[in-house]
Design an enzyme around this catalytic site. Structure first.
Site, short mmCIF file in Angstrom:
data_model
loop_
_atom_site.label_atom_id
_atom_site.label_comp_id
_atom_site.label_asym_id
_atom_site.label_seq_id
_atom_site.Cartn_x
_atom_site.Cartn_y
_atom_site.Cartn_z
CB CYS A 140 117.50 206.86 41.98
SG CYS A 140 118.34 207.48 40.53
CB CYS A 178 113.01 205.79 48.77
SG CYS A 178 114.56 206.24 47.99
CB CYS A 219 118.15 211.94 37.40
SG CYS A 219 117.57 211.57 39.04
CB CYS A 233 111.55 207.77 52.19
SG CYS A 233 112.16 209.40 52.66
CB CYS A 293 119.55 207.95 51.24
SG CYS A 293 118.68 209.39 51.92
CD GLU A 298 120.60 202.96 40.61
OE1 GLU A 298 119.59 203.59 40.21
OE2 GLU A 298 120.52 201.91 41.24
N1 SAH Z 1 116.56 212.73 48.81
C1 SAH Z 1 115.95 213.67 47.96
C2 SAH Z 1 116.29 213.51 46.51
C3 SAH Z 1 116.38 212.13 45.96
S1 SAH Z 1 114.87 211.26 45.80
C4 SAH Z 1 114.44 213.65 48.18
O1 SAH Z 1 113.95 212.74 48.83
O2 SAH Z 1 113.77 214.58 47.71
C5 SAH Z 1 114.09 212.08 44.43
C6 SAH Z 1 112.58 211.93 44.40
O3 SAH Z 1 112.22 210.58 44.09
C7 SAH Z 1 111.95 212.26 45.74
O4 SAH Z 1 110.81 213.06 45.60
C8 SAH Z 1 111.60 210.88 46.24
O5 SAH Z 1 110.62 210.93 47.23
C9 SAH Z 1 111.18 210.19 44.96
N2 SAH Z 1 111.09 208.73 45.07
C10 SAH Z 1 111.73 207.92 45.92
N3 SAH Z 1 111.34 206.63 45.74
C11 SAH Z 1 110.44 206.64 44.74
C12 SAH Z 1 109.68 205.64 44.10
N4 SAH Z 1 109.76 204.35 44.45
N5 SAH Z 1 108.82 206.01 43.12
C13 SAH Z 1 108.73 207.32 42.73
N6 SAH Z 1 109.44 208.30 43.30
C14 SAH Z 1 110.27 207.98 44.30
FE1 SF4 Z 2 116.65 209.41 50.89
FE2 SF4 Z 2 115.03 208.21 49.19
FE3 SF4 Z 2 114.01 209.57 51.22
FE4 SF4 Z 2 115.20 210.89 49.20
S1 SF4 Z 2 113.34 209.63 49.08
S2 SF4 Z 2 115.50 211.22 51.41
S3 SF4 Z 2 116.81 209.41 48.65
S4 SF4 Z 2 115.27 207.73 51.40
#
Ligand code: SAH
Ligand code: SF4
Length: 380
Positions: free
Chosen positions: A366, A136, A122, A133, A129, A103
């Site tokens: 995303c 996410c 973005c 987390c 990934c 995406e």
């Molecule tokens: N992997 C990298 C970049 C991609 S995620 C990282 O984790 O920083 C980009 C941002 O979106 C990160 O700060 C991540 O924690 C946040 N993010 C992930 N899931 C989310 C959600 N459900 N709501 C809001 N932000 C989210």
């Molecule tokens: Fe991966 Fe999502 Fe964690 Fe970023 S926030 S490192 S995309 S699992």
């Protein structure tokens, strides 16, 4: 010639969007062409934004045919495009040449006060990934593969072409100049950019090139889950991009629950790497903090977070992000609790802002669009 195993490799085309200008010069020299062809091609790819070799009219016809046979310009297919109701957020689902789905999102910001109009892409850096987390959507998919530099660059070019062909101006702001180009990129799509370090840096260098897309390093932001050795490496790069750290919790205990990487690189090590990054670059670091109601958003958490960041003084900025609902059972705090949380940071002198929620009607976080798309596909 029939396609057999032995000749499939020779059929694989070079994706020109993966090459830096010097690499492209080398590519032409290997084919008996003068190196200045590379600059001509860069201009077609990144300034005129063409997708077809036949449009490259200052290249000899024979060379255009050769390029069409041996090279490609970001081969991927747009499987779905959605615009939010206010048209400030646009999201595409791209199918890569091996069928993987990623995406990308375009976010449009009207001019407000001092800040001028912005168009931010973005960008995804991996399909899936590996870091899992819990809040996410991408993290819940697991890891497919790294994206190539060309696949990263192509996402930016897609939206650059779209804006060039139909410049955007904010509704309700008559007189504000329409925007027809990309002003910023953030590596906050699917995947962990610093896990795919070399391809990501290659893509950023390509987009930064003066003879091409010419996007300034200060208009690029790398967001990381906190890969300490890679943060240290990044601090030594000549290309000085903005750094955002996904912090999301002020204690190791809580951070390890929502972000498994914390067991490998706990807060003390992460903060030490950030301090060294600041010392090496003299630049501010943004700390992203996804607010999860009842999990990390209490007054006690705000005090702990402040204590963690006060030593970084004006070099730390917190970006509070109300969580976007995913399949995981997290809720966003009320506006009132967000204000209270931020006020505590302010009382400690910690600079902070809140990310405006946007694009909810098109699944903004995303990973969500792909998740939805795959669910529908499986039901068909
Ligand atoms: N992997 C990298 C970049 C991609 S995620 C990282 O984790 O920083 C980009 C941002 O979106 C990160 O700060 C991540 O924690 C946040 N993010 C992930 N899931 C989310 C959600 N459900 N709501 C809001 N932000 C989210
Ligand atoms: Fe991966 Fe999502 Fe964690 Fe970023 S926030 S490192 S995309 S699992």
């Amino acid at each position: 010639m029939p396609i057999t195993k032995s000749n499939t490799n020779s059929l694989k085309k070079t994706d020109l969007l993966s090459l830096t200008l010097p690499q492209l010069q080398q590519w032409f020299v290997e084919r008996g062409e003068p190196p200045f062809r590379a600059k001509q091609l860069f201009s077609w790819l990144y300034q005129r934004l063409v997708t077809d070799f036949s449009a490259m009219t200052n290249l000899p016809q024979s060379l255009r045919s050769q390029l069409a046979q041996e090279a490609s310009i970001g081969p991927m297919v747009v499987r779905s495009e959605q615009h939010s109701k206010d048209d400030r957020t646009r999201k595409i689902l791209l199918e890569l040449d091996d069928g993987k789905l990623i995406e990308s999102v375009l976010m449009l910001y009207p001019p407000i006060g001092e800040s001028s109009v912005r168009a931010t892409v973005c960008v995804s850096t991996q399909a899936g990934c590996a870091f899992g987390c819990t809040f996410c959507a991408t993290g819940q998919m697991g890891f497919d593969r790294h994206l190539t530099a060309g696949e990263i660059v192509a996402q930016v070019l897609f939206f650059a072409r779209e804006l060039r062909d139909a410049p955007w101006s904010a509704k309700g702001l008559p007189g504000s100049a329409p925007i027809d180009h990309i002003t910023n990129i953030v590596l906050m799509g699917m995947g962990e950019p610093l896990h795919n370090y070399d391809n990501v840096l290659q893509a950023l260098r390509i987009l930064n090139n003066l003879d091409g897309f010419n996007l300034g390093a200060r208009h690029m932001t790398v967001s990381t889950v906190g890969l300490v050795p890679a943060i240290r490496k990044l601090s030594q790069e000549p290309l000085q991009v903005n750094l955002a750290i996904s912090l999301h919790a002020p204690t190791d205990e809580l951070r390890s629950q929502t972000m498994p990487i914390n067991k490998k690189y706990p807060l003390e090590e992460l903060l030490a790497a950030c301090k060294d990054y600041i010392a090496a670059t003299g630049r501010q670091v943004t700390f992203e903090y996804v607010l999860l109601a009842g999990v990390n958003d209490t007054a006690a958490h705000a005090h702990l977070l402040s204590e963690l960041l006060v030593p970084l003084k004006q070099f730390a900025h917190v970006n509070c992000i109300p969580v976007n609902a995913t399949s995981a059972d997290y809720k966003s705090p009320s506006g009132e609790s967000i204000r209270a949380f931020r006020n505590i940071l302010f009382e400690h002198g910690v600079s902070n802002s809140v990310r405006a929620e946007r694009g909810d009607d098109i699944a903004a976080a995303c990973g969500q669009l792909r998740t939805r798309f795959e669910k529908n596909r499986n039901q068909q």
